[in-house]
Motif scaffolding. Structure first.
Motif, PDB file in Angstrom:
ATOM      1  N   TYR A  90      70.062  63.480   3.813  1.00 43.49           N
ATOM      2  CA  TYR A  90      69.165  62.115   5.336  1.00 43.49           C
ATOM      3  C   TYR A  90      70.051  60.811   5.164  1.00 43.49           C
ATOM      4  O   TYR A  90      69.509  59.916   6.284  1.00 43.49           O
ATOM      5  CB  TYR A  90      67.377  62.353   4.936  1.00 43.49           C
ATOM      6  CG  TYR A  90      67.383  61.297   3.568  1.00 43.49           C
ATOM      7  CD1 TYR A  90      67.518  60.274   2.998  1.00 43.49           C
ATOM      8  CD2 TYR A  90      66.948  62.107   2.325  1.00 43.49           C
ATOM      9  CE1 TYR A  90      67.654  59.819   1.655  1.00 43.49           C
ATOM     10  CE2 TYR A  90      66.563  61.930   1.424  1.00 43.49           C
ATOM     11  CZ  TYR A  90      66.510  60.830   0.605  1.00 43.49           C
ATOM     12  OH  TYR A  90      66.926  60.341  -0.837  1.00 43.49           O
ATOM     13  N   LYS A  91      70.457  60.495   4.816  1.00 38.23           N
ATOM     14  CA  LYS A  91      71.839  59.063   4.447  1.00 38.23           C
ATOM     15  C   LYS A  91      72.907  59.910   5.775  1.00 38.23           C
ATOM     16  O   LYS A  91      72.570  59.617   7.279  1.00 38.23           O
ATOM     17  CB  LYS A  91      72.505  59.066   3.415  1.00 38.23           C
ATOM     18  CG  LYS A  91      71.376  58.588   2.365  1.00 38.23           C
ATOM     19  CD  LYS A  91      71.307  57.790   0.948  1.00 38.23           C
ATOM     20  CE  LYS A  91      70.326  58.279  -0.124  1.00 38.23           C
ATOM     21  NZ  LYS A  91      70.859  58.562  -1.466  1.00 38.23           N
ATOM     22  N   THR A 150      66.814  64.804  -6.673  1.00 35.84           N
ATOM     23  CA  THR A 150      66.956  64.925  -7.767  1.00 35.84           C
ATOM     24  C   THR A 150      66.139  65.784  -8.305  1.00 35.84           C
ATOM     25  O   THR A 150      66.465  66.117  -9.679  1.00 35.84           O
ATOM     26  CB  THR A 150      65.499  63.324  -8.358  1.00 35.84           C
ATOM     27  OG1 THR A 150      65.504  62.873  -7.358  1.00 35.84           O
ATOM     28  CG2 THR A 150      65.372  63.439  -9.484  1.00 35.84           C
TER      29      THR A 150
HETATM   30  C1  LIG Z   1      69.182  58.230  -2.585  1.00 33.33           C
HETATM   31  C2  LIG Z   1      70.107  59.145  -3.504  1.00 33.33           C
HETATM   32  C3  LIG Z   1      69.106  59.914  -4.480  1.00 33.33           C
HETATM   33  C4  LIG Z   1      67.551  61.083  -3.934  1.00 33.33           C
HETATM   34  O1  LIG Z   1      67.108  61.355  -4.166  1.00 33.33           O
HETATM   35  P1  LIG Z   1      65.942  61.738  -3.739  1.00 33.33           P
HETATM   36  O2  LIG Z   1      65.699  63.742  -4.724  1.00 33.33           O
HETATM   37  O3  LIG Z   1      66.242  62.285  -2.124  1.00 33.33           O
HETATM   38  O4  LIG Z   1      64.427  60.928  -3.807  1.00 33.33           O
HETATM   39  C5  LIG Z   1      69.956  60.053  -5.561  1.00 33.33           C
HETATM   40  N1  LIG Z   1      70.831  59.513  -5.917  1.00 33.33           N
HETATM   41  C6  LIG Z   1      71.343  59.384  -5.170  1.00 33.33           C
HETATM   42  C7  LIG Z   1      72.702  58.284  -5.577  1.00 33.33           C
HETATM   43  C8  LIG Z   1      71.110  58.871  -4.371  1.00 33.33           C
HETATM   44  O5  LIG Z   1      72.629  57.961  -3.625  1.00 33.33           O
END
Ligand SMILES: *Cc1c(COP(=O)(O)O)cnc(C)c1O
Length: 427
Positions: free
Chosen positions: A237-238, A104
């Motif tokens: 992290y995915k 983000t």
């Molecule tokens: C997992 C994911 C996020 C998560 O954002 P973080 O900043 O890591 O909390 C944002 N956008 C998409 C499309 C995601 O799949």
């Protein structure tokens, strides 16, 4: 898909015995007695991740401030080392990649850099199925420019609630669009967009285009540099198993090098000038310029381990395995779950799907709770989606087979009726 002969457990076991990824299962901490189907949300911890975290902790213990430039992984250069290791996963040059920030915060960074409303061109084009955080970031960037997001954020509509048609996106690339930001793979349905085609069409109209690759990095190969995608962001992290809240990544095409980042900080500086402590920023001519402040060194550690695994396994082979095992799951779903209220929500064509299976059911919330009680870990996305991700590195065909059998039993024996309909806080 036509299932000609019945798939049995024997076939699952045969695939496992022939699977060249089988040895990698040992490289991960599989949860005893559990089948983990949620690697699309949080990848499992690898044994080497633990080793790397220990090594970095030790470098802090032993070296203190000198750890920035000494030891096995000098901290000051660790983001650049990881960028080079990550580059093959997205098809870019090392200098076009930076491992920094969070998804983000990186969206804020790239959008504040590339969204330059001018004259008639004031709007951002996105889609109506994308992840909420991406939309919140776009809305706030529009507000920061003094515009109303209700008018200036255009979200391409889905025809069926699952997919976004590329034709519809292209039709929305009108001459009031200043920037396009889309997912590579949609987080719910797992649809993989045609990135090359969309980039070409955007550029024909002089519109910069970027992608959120959270749901494709580590599952699908990319050729961002060759396709001249302007920028991209992703989390690690995915599918990349970098650990909860691990440092994220971004890509900026080299044609943009030298541009001043929307959100600058001392890490945007040329590295050899950074400690001059000048109040005039001499901006790094690489994606490294899009870093803001000091690197999250300890949260970079597991990514070293992850990218070493990907270097060895190679992303093209990971994709082949992922397509094969998800296809196996889809065939089993068609064979076993017919007439039980389940439907498949992801595209069936290989070139249009990412790494997870999107299974829909009106009782998805309760079915997911019943799955967890059976030691199978899925995730649940409203309103009716059960996401299941057999991961190339650590999911076996036998586990896929068992999962589908249990999905069948949960509905046939109405096991889900024991659970409440309310969604868990984290689902
Ligand atoms: C997992 C994911 C996020 C998560 O954002 P973080 O900043 O890591 O909390 C944002 N956008 C998409 C499309 C995601 O799949």
């Amino acid at each position: 898909m036509n299932v000609e002969k019945l798939i049995t457990i024997k076939e699952a076991k045969e695939y496992d015995s022939k699977d060249e990824f089988q040895p990698y299962r040992n490289e991960f901490f599989l949860q005893p007695g559990k089948i983990y189907m949620d690697g699309n949300s949080l990848g499992l911890m690898s044994k080497q991740a633990e080793v790397k975290v220990d090594e970095l902790m030790d470098s802090w213990k032993q070296l203190a401030i000198q750890g920035w430039t000494n030891g096995k992984y000098p901290w000051f250069y660790l983001p650049e080392k990881l960028s080079a290791m990550c580059a093959p996963l997205i098809g870019a040059e090392s200098e076009e990649v930076s491992i920094c920030g969070s998804t983000t915060s990186n969206i804020h960074q790239v959008v504040s850099t590339f969204y330059k409303p001018n004259g008639k061109k004031t709007k951002i084009l996105a889609d109506e199925l994308t992840f909420p955080s991406d939309i919140y970031a776009l809305q706030s960037q529009i507000k920061l420019q003094g515009y109303d997001p209700d008018e200036h954020l255009i979200q391409v509509k889905s025809r069926d609630g699952r997919m976004i048609e590329e034709d519809d996106i292209i039709a929305a690339m009108t001459d009031d669009i200043a920037l396009i930001f889309l997912p590579t793979v949609l987080y719910r349905s797992g649809q993989l967009l045609d990135i090359e085609r969309l980039t070409k069409e955007a550029h024909k109209r002089g519109i910069p285009i970027g992608f959120d690759a959270c749901h494709s990095i580590g599952a699908v190969p990319h050729r961002f540099s060759e396709w001249e995608v302007d920028f991209a962001v992703w989390c690690n992290y995915k599918y990349l198993n970098g650990g909860p809240g691990s440092v994220a990544g971004l890509y900026v095409n080299k044609k943009h090098f030298g541009i001043t980042p929307g959100l600058a900080g001392w890490y945007s500086s040329k590295k050899d000038k950074q400690f001059d402590m000048s109040h005039t920023l001499d901006v790094e001519e690489s994606a490294g310029a899009f870093q803001v402040g000091t690197s999250h060194v300890l949260s970079l550690a597991p990514i070293i381990a992850s990218l070493e695994l990907f270097a060895e396994a190679e992303i093209e082979r990971v994709r082949q395995k992922s397509l094969h095992i998800t296809r196996f799951m889809l065939q089993l779903i068609e064979q076993e779950l017919d007439g039980l209220g389940y439907s498949i929500g992801n595209p069936m064509e290989d070139e249009r799907r990412g790494g997870h299976v999107c299974l829909e059911h009106d009782e998805a919330v309760r079915i997911c709770k019943a799955l967890v009680a059976e030691n199978i870990i899925p995730d649940n996305r409203p309103p009716n989606i059960i996401r299941l991700a057999p991961i190339a590195f650590y999911t076996s065909y036998e586990e896929v087979f068992t999962t589908v059998q249990i999905l069948k039993r949960i509905v046939i024996e109405k096991q889900y009726e024991q659970y409440g309909k309310e969604r868990n806080v984290v689902s």
